[in-house]
Design a protein around this motif. Structure first.
Motif, PDB file in Angstrom:
ATOM      1  N   LEU A  82       0.824  -1.213   0.000  1.00  0.00           N
ATOM      2  CA  LEU A  82       0.000   0.000   0.000  1.00  0.00           C
ATOM      3  C   LEU A  82       0.858   1.263   0.000  1.00  0.00           C
ATOM      4  O   LEU A  82       0.485   2.267  -0.623  1.00  0.00           O
ATOM      5  CB  LEU A  82      -0.942  -0.007   1.194  1.00  0.00           C
ATOM      6  N   ASP A  83       1.983   1.244   0.681  1.00  0.00           N
ATOM      7  CA  ASP A  83       2.882   2.396   0.643  1.00  0.00           C
ATOM      8  C   ASP A  83       3.405   2.635  -0.770  1.00  0.00           C
ATOM      9  O   ASP A  83       3.510   3.786  -1.226  1.00  0.00           O
ATOM     10  CB  ASP A  83       4.056   2.186   1.607  1.00  0.00           C
ATOM     11  N   SER A 125      -8.475  -3.505  -1.140  1.00  0.00           N
ATOM     12  CA  SER A 125      -9.698  -2.889  -0.607  1.00  0.00           C
ATOM     13  C   SER A 125      -9.408  -1.668   0.264  1.00  0.00           C
ATOM     14  O   SER A 125     -10.220  -0.738   0.323  1.00  0.00           O
ATOM     15  CB  SER A 125     -10.503  -3.920   0.187  1.00  0.00           C
ATOM     16  N   TYR A 126      -8.271  -1.652   0.959  1.00  0.00           N
ATOM     17  CA  TYR A 126      -7.922  -0.473   1.761  1.00  0.00           C
ATOM     18  C   TYR A 126      -7.796   0.758   0.858  1.00  0.00           C
ATOM     19  O   TYR A 126      -8.284   1.848   1.187  1.00  0.00           O
ATOM     20  CB  TYR A 126      -6.597  -0.689   2.497  1.00  0.00           C
ATOM     21  N   ALA A 127      -7.128   0.585  -0.291  1.00  0.00           N
ATOM     22  CA  ALA A 127      -6.947   1.706  -1.214  1.00  0.00           C
ATOM     23  C   ALA A 127      -8.265   2.112  -1.855  1.00  0.00           C
ATOM     24  O   ALA A 127      -8.549   3.303  -2.035  1.00  0.00           O
ATOM     25  CB  ALA A 127      -5.926   1.331  -2.288  1.00  0.00           C
ATOM     26  N   LEU A 128      -9.088   1.131  -2.216  1.00  0.00           N
ATOM     27  CA  LEU A 128     -10.374   1.420  -2.842  1.00  0.00           C
ATOM     28  C   LEU A 128     -11.257   2.253  -1.932  1.00  0.00           C
ATOM     29  O   LEU A 128     -11.864   3.247  -2.362  1.00  0.00           O
ATOM     30  CB  LEU A 128     -11.074   0.103  -3.209  1.00  0.00           C
ATOM     31  N   LEU A 129     -11.340   1.868  -0.666  1.00  0.00           N
ATOM     32  CA  LEU A 129     -12.172   2.601   0.286  1.00  0.00           C
ATOM     33  C   LEU A 129     -11.646   4.009   0.529  1.00  0.00           C
ATOM     34  O   LEU A 129     -12.424   4.963   0.652  1.00  0.00           O
ATOM     35  CB  LEU A 129     -12.243   1.836   1.606  1.00  0.00           C
ATOM     36  N   THR A 130     -10.330   4.141   0.605  1.00  0.00           N
ATOM     37  CA  THR A 130      -9.747   5.460   0.832  1.00  0.00           C
ATOM     38  C   THR A 130     -10.054   6.403  -0.322  1.00  0.00           C
ATOM     39  O   THR A 130     -10.413   7.573  -0.114  1.00  0.00           O
ATOM     40  CB  THR A 130      -8.224   5.333   1.025  1.00  0.00           C
ATOM     41  N   THR A 131      -9.934   5.904  -1.541  1.00  0.00           N
ATOM     42  CA  THR A 131     -10.237   6.733  -2.713  1.00  0.00           C
ATOM     43  C   THR A 131     -11.697   7.167  -2.707  1.00  0.00           C
ATOM     44  O   THR A 131     -12.006   8.343  -2.976  1.00  0.00           O
ATOM     45  CB  THR A 131      -9.925   5.960  -4.004  1.00  0.00           C
ATOM     46  N   ALA A 132     -12.604   6.246  -2.409  1.00  0.00           N
ATOM     47  CA  ALA A 132     -14.035   6.573  -2.399  1.00  0.00           C
ATOM     48  C   ALA A 132     -14.353   7.577  -1.295  1.00  0.00           C
ATOM     49  O   ALA A 132     -15.154   8.508  -1.491  1.00  0.00           O
ATOM     50  CB  ALA A 132     -14.857   5.303  -2.224  1.00  0.00           C
ATOM     51  N   ASN A 133     -13.744   7.413  -0.123  1.00  0.00           N
ATOM     52  CA  ASN A 133     -13.929   8.349   0.985  1.00  0.00           C
ATOM     53  C   ASN A 133     -13.462   9.741   0.576  1.00  0.00           C
ATOM     54  O   ASN A 133     -14.169  10.749   0.771  1.00  0.00           O
ATOM     55  CB  ASN A 133     -13.143   7.827   2.191  1.00  0.00           C
ATOM     56  N   ALA A 134     -12.264   9.812  -0.016  1.00  0.00           N
ATOM     57  CA  ALA A 134     -11.720  11.108  -0.428  1.00  0.00           C
ATOM     58  C   ALA A 134     -12.572  11.757  -1.514  1.00  0.00           C
ATOM     59  O   ALA A 134     -12.744  12.984  -1.529  1.00  0.00           O
ATOM     60  CB  ALA A 134     -10.284  10.929  -0.923  1.00  0.00           C
ATOM     61  N   ASN A 135     -13.114  10.950  -2.406  1.00  0.00           N
ATOM     62  CA  ASN A 135     -13.991  11.494  -3.455  1.00  0.00           C
ATOM     63  C   ASN A 135     -15.219  12.157  -2.856  1.00  0.00           C
ATOM     64  O   ASN A 135     -15.651  13.229  -3.300  1.00  0.00           O
ATOM     65  CB  ASN A 135     -14.413  10.380  -4.413  1.00  0.00           C
ATOM     66  N   LEU A 136     -15.819  11.505  -1.869  1.00  0.00           N
ATOM     67  CA  LEU A 136     -17.010  12.091  -1.231  1.00  0.00           C
ATOM     68  C   LEU A 136     -16.661  13.425  -0.584  1.00  0.00           C
ATOM     69  O   LEU A 136     -17.370  14.425  -0.775  1.00  0.00           O
ATOM     70  CB  LEU A 136     -17.577  11.125  -0.192  1.00  0.00           C
ATOM     71  N   HIS A 202      -6.474  -0.567  12.058  1.00  0.00           N
ATOM     72  CA  HIS A 202      -5.196  -1.131  11.612  1.00  0.00           C
ATOM     73  C   HIS A 202      -4.112  -0.101  11.919  1.00  0.00           C
ATOM     74  O   HIS A 202      -4.396   0.989  12.407  1.00  0.00           O
ATOM     75  CB  HIS A 202      -5.217  -1.448  10.109  1.00  0.00           C
ATOM     76  N   GLU A 203      -2.879  -0.458  11.626  1.00  0.00           N
ATOM     77  CA  GLU A 203      -1.743   0.443  11.823  1.00  0.00           C
ATOM     78  C   GLU A 203      -1.063   0.764  10.495  1.00  0.00           C
ATOM     79  O   GLU A 203       0.118   1.133  10.461  1.00  0.00           O
ATOM     80  CB  GLU A 203      -0.728  -0.190  12.790  1.00  0.00           C
ATOM     81  N   LEU A 204      -1.795   0.633   9.397  1.00  0.00           N
ATOM     82  CA  LEU A 204      -1.211   0.828   8.067  1.00  0.00           C
ATOM     83  C   LEU A 204      -0.926   2.295   7.768  1.00  0.00           C
ATOM     84  O   LEU A 204      -0.024   2.601   6.984  1.00  0.00           O
ATOM     85  CB  LEU A 204      -2.151   0.260   6.999  1.00  0.00           C
ATOM     86  N   THR A 205      -1.709   3.201   8.338  1.00  0.00           N
ATOM     87  CA  THR A 205      -1.572   4.629   8.072  1.00  0.00           C
ATOM     88  C   THR A 205      -1.548   5.388   9.395  1.00  0.00           C
ATOM     89  O   THR A 205      -1.867   4.840  10.455  1.00  0.00           O
ATOM     90  CB  THR A 205      -2.747   5.135   7.210  1.00  0.00           C
TER      91      THR A 205
END
Length: 593
Positions: A82-83, A125-136, A202-205
């Motif tokens: 993801l990084d 899925s982590y990236a997909l959700l982040t993109t959709a959140n940012a779009n909103l 999670h601790e990914l970000t």
């Protein structure tokens, strides 16, 4: 996995069929060309193969777990992948330059993401959700909210979620009980519990930006009282917000994505005093569901792509297996002394491979078509914008539900092609099936998509949505060259859309939703098959007289779909038109044994 997607198929769909480079004539995409599009796809294919695919099995076999310190632990490869994804600017790619993006068309961004979804559904899925959140938030947040939350998400520093469902309410958002109380300083205190939150802890970000639906005072009952809030894991000053992980859900598939039960406001928080988690209102009060649908609709198309990508990966795996697995001899002229042949020579195996090909390549065409509509809507105005938006509205429930049903079936057939080996963990296809089984459920079950399509989308604006869909399909039929298989298939599709229109009218003739919506899932299946048949006719027109194995394969898959699949819609539509009430009239007591 030896193969994830077919680049040749993507190139055909993007350039030979959709003519996606024509989008560069629009100001927003004018800095791009086929070279930049190919560069993104090349990078995506390479990264997906090198960084995402290798730990797909490891993520499945070692899913997120709670450590002794209460933190969610994931295998290290997830963060590494993801990084790298964020460092390549792939989260921000489709966003405007003003936000650090590349103004990449959504169509190319979706095609890019499909590589990662095929390689590793859990990590992607982590990236997909982040993109959709940012779009909103880019569409409905304030400038301050965009600076505070969106920009870090696009850099990959923060990640995002959507928090809708609750344990007692499930998909019935009218019944959510999470509350939001204003405290006089512009913030709210959020209290309640949210269930099935993918990526919820999670601790990914460095931070997680939760978008939470909650009810504020004075909003009235049902969905009208719902507002939308940003509720971060950490507040801007770095203080932990009152968002507590209650537990992890353990799923049969897509196990690499943490799935959580979250509690907002547990009564012991040192900053808020147990009055709830700090939340920031997005837009206006009581319009939360309208805003959330921006993310939900994007996520629904994203789920369709995820289902398609998993189905595609399984299909390619079964093709590879069928080419090298030898077993049996030809039906005609059997010679016991002759060696066994590759199973791809057997007619029933070809049937299963053709079915998979027709499902996954038809679904991919639909997903890309819908993505192109998003690009056209975003760069148009007036009548073109309105018509594009309406067509996208009608197609969205199909773009989510059809791939999640039929690409799952493709995965089932991929297991069947493998025989007993397909049922073992040593081969990829069993995980493909388990991963894909989630997709008919999340982001609105397929049953909800059926209710949405028949109860809302095809009847909106006095039936303008269905009329536009039929008009658009009819234009394809009229453009089909005379003679040969395409003309035969066009005639069959004309009959199908005529039946669909007549059936829709019959269902709503009395204006009784209880009767009309009884078999809405059947309606969704029939309408979905008709739309995919349209996608195949579109592809056949693009194929034209082109020669070669690739184009012959397209012709064969189209022929399979029109002769084996589309005819199933006639009895389905006949059942619907009869207003059959078998299911509605079934007494729950009859299920006692």
């Amino acid at each position: 996995m030896a193969h994830l997607l077919s680049r040749r198929d993507l190139d055909f769909l993007l350039y030979e069929w959709l003519d996606i480079t024509s989008l560069t004539d629009r100001d927003r995409f004018s800095a791009h060309s086929r070279d930049t599009f190919d560069g993104v796809l090349d990078l995506s294919s390479e990264m997906a193969g090198k960084l995402f695919a290798p730990h797909n099995k490891a993520g499945d076999q070692s899913p997120p777990r709670l450590g002794d310190d209460g933190r969610v632990e994931l295998i290290d490869d997830v963060k590494t992948a993801l990084d790298a994804y964020a460092a390549a600017d792939l989260i921000a790619a489709a966003f405007p330059e003003s936000l650090g993006g590349l103004d990449l068309p959504t169509t190319i961004s979706r095609a890019s993401m499909a590589w990662f979804q095929a390689a590793n559904p859990g990590t992607s899925s982590y990236a997909l959700l982040t993109t959709a959140n940012a779009n909103l938030l880019a569409a409905h947040g304030s400038p301050e909210q965009i600076d505070t939350w969106v920009r870090p998400m696009l850099r990959g520093d923060f990640s995002g979620t959507m928090c809708l469902s609750e344990p007692q309410a499930g998909s019935s958002l009218a019944d959510i009980t999470t509350k939001a109380l204003p405290v006089g300083d512009g913030t709210y205190r959020i209290s309640g519990t949210k269930m099935w939150i993918s990526g919820g802890e999670h601790e990914l970000t460095d931070n997680i930006v939760h978008l939470v639906l909650a009810k504020t005072p004075g909003g009235g009952p049902g969905v009208k009282g719902i507002s939308l809030f940003i509720v971060p894991k950490l507040l801007p000053d770095g203080t932990r917000n009152d968002v507590a992980l209650v537990g992890l859900n353990h799923k049969m598939g897509n196990r690499g994505t943490s799935n959580t039960l979250l509690n907002f406001g547990d009564g012991t928080h040192p900053v808020t005093g147990g009055t709830g988690a700090v939340g920031y209102l997005v837009g206006e009060e009581h319009r939360g569901l309208t805003y959330m649908f921006h993310m939900m609709n994007e996520a629904r198309i994203g789920v369709g792509f995820l289902a398609t990508a998993i189905g595609y990966a399984g299909y390619l795996a079964s093709v590879d297996y069928a080419k090298v697995r030898t077993q049996g001899r030809p039906v005609a002229g059997r010679d016991p002394a002759a060696g066994p042949v590759p199973i791809i020579e057997h007619a029933d195996v070809k049937r299963m491979l053709l079915a998979q090909k027709s499902y996954v390549q038809g679904a991919l065409a639909l997903g890309l078509y819908c993505s192109r509509l998003v690009d056209i809507e975003a760069t148009s105005d007036g009548d073109e914008r309105a018509r594009t938006h309406l067509l996208l509205e009608v197609l969205t429930p199909i773009a989510k539900a059809w791939p999640s049903q039929w690409c799952l079936e493709a995965n089932s057939l991929a297991i069947q092609v493998h025989g007993g080996y397909g049922y073992t963990t040593e081969f990829d296809v069993e995980q493909c099936y388990r991963d894909n089984r989630l997709n008919p459920i999340h982001e609105g079950t397929n049953g909800i998509q059926g209710l949405d399509l028949l109860g809302r989308k095809v009847v909106m604006a006095d039936g303008a949505g269905l009329a536009l869909l039929i008009e658009t399909i009819t234009a394809t039929i009229e453009a089909t060259p005379a003679g040969g298989a395409p003309a035969e298939f066009a005639a069959a599709l004309r009959i199908a859309i005529t039946d669909l229109a007549a059936t829709t009218a019959a269902l709503w003739a009395d204006g009784n939703p209880a009767v009309a919506l009884t078999n809405s899932s059947v309606y969704l299946q029939a309408a979905g098959h008709i739309v995919i048949a349209w996608m195949w006719l579109e592809q056949l027109i693009a194929v034209g007289d082109s020669a070669g194995a690739f184009y012959d394969g397209k012709r064969a898959a189209a022929r399979y779909f029109f002769r084996f699949e589309l005819p199933s819609t006639r009895p389905q539509l006949a059942l619907l038109a009869s207003l059959d009430q078998t299911t509605a009239q079934t007494d729950p007591a009859w299920f006692t044994s």
